[in-house]
Design a protein around this motif. Sequence first.
Motif, short mmCIF file in Angstrom:
data_model
loop_
_atom_site.label_atom_id
_atom_site.label_comp_id
_atom_site.label_asym_id
_atom_site.label_seq_id
_atom_site.Cartn_x
_atom_site.Cartn_y
_atom_site.Cartn_z
N LEU A 159 28.25 13.94 -11.43
CA LEU A 159 29.22 14.93 -12.41
C LEU A 159 27.30 15.40 -13.02
CD1 LEU A 159 30.98 15.55 -14.69
CD2 LEU A 159 30.73 12.65 -15.77
N ARG A 160 26.55 14.77 -13.40
CA ARG A 160 25.16 14.86 -13.84
C ARG A 160 24.68 15.95 -13.05
NH1 ARG A 160 24.98 8.73 -14.79
NH2 ARG A 160 23.83 8.74 -12.71
N VAL A 165 26.79 18.54 -11.45
CA VAL A 165 27.46 19.26 -12.02
C VAL A 165 26.80 19.34 -13.68
CG1 VAL A 165 29.44 19.63 -12.30
CG2 VAL A 165 29.00 18.76 -10.03
N GLU A 166 26.90 19.14 -14.17
CA GLU A 166 26.64 19.13 -15.31
C GLU A 166 25.09 20.32 -15.67
OE1 GLU A 166 28.80 16.18 -17.96
OE2 GLU A 166 26.71 15.43 -17.58
N ALA A 226 33.77 19.48 -13.18
CA ALA A 226 33.02 18.47 -13.88
C ALA A 226 34.59 17.48 -14.45
CB ALA A 226 32.63 18.88 -14.97
N GLU A 229 35.78 13.69 -14.34
CA GLU A 229 35.52 12.39 -14.95
C GLU A 229 37.11 12.21 -14.94
OE1 GLU A 229 34.62 15.19 -18.05
OE2 GLU A 229 32.60 14.69 -18.31
#
Length: 341
Positions: free
Chosen positions: A158-159, A161-162, A170, A174
Amino acid sequence: MYITITPQKLGGAFSQSAGDFVNYLEKENQGKDPLDKEYFFNQYEDKIKPYQVIKEIDGNTAKLKLKEPKYYSITINPSQYELKHIHNNPEKLRAFVREAMKEYASSFHREINGKPINVDDIKYFAKLEHERTYKSNDIAIRENKPYSNQIAHLKNELRKVERGEVLGNALQIEKDIRKLVREAPYKIRGQVVEPGMKKEGSQSHIHIIVSRKDASNSYSLSPGSKYKASEVKMHGKMVKRGFERDRFIQNSEKAFDRLFQYNRNYVESYAAKKMLTKDPKQYFLSLGKLGINEKKIAFKMIRQTGLQLPVLHLPQNKVGFAYKQLKKIIEASVKASSIGY
């Protein structure tokens, strides 16, 4: 109740002094008001300061060799049921420790000046603690590990992707994380239990630091002796030696039961836990013979507190047998006594 006896750690970076261990036992007092602190105590005194403990233990080591333990650590861990029975009362815990240390003294098969060892011959200091944290070998951590690993991996993704380092959804990541959190078997207030988190409920336990030498600094008293109660000829006369660990633990349980009128169930007794490890077949036969009411309580304890966990430490060839026996007894009891499962 779970009781352990551990010798002082020596060698390498470990100090010969009791200072490091005493300072470690002060961790819960950090930042607390003096009125809220837990102090060391012994058989007759309360509110003993840490520096006094270090001075007394370090000064009571006459003729001990460099590689010999100068003290032993005894840890007494009452169960949730035992703590609930005494309302987690610190004064009652201190009273129990003083009775347990009488049993510790009487478990030595030794004499001093022709008299059996008694608690006045023992130099010890004890301290209550009220918090426990999860460690890597706890069942909650072990069973959560597959979920924790996947959650950690997804959070890392996720990090990325962000930050735009990789392509990905994302929102879906989540959603997957939330699903894993829901499915994890052990949680506290919605968070997956991980090492270092504080355990919920009453967690009071007692640490005892006991000198290897007797109170007069003349005789060596080792609870780690490889000799059980026996006699040996030394310098032309018979001398008693040894320490009976089983007696100490069993009599400590009896002292708790006697002090507080506690009706100990079969499955929480030291004798039963020892039998489970040495002779699981006999353990389960005994479990099956309990009266209906005691059996109901026994199964509730097994379910709620993990008292069946010693099975996990059995030799591999006995684990399957143990679980099959437990399942058989539970199923038979459900039919016979309508135990709610």
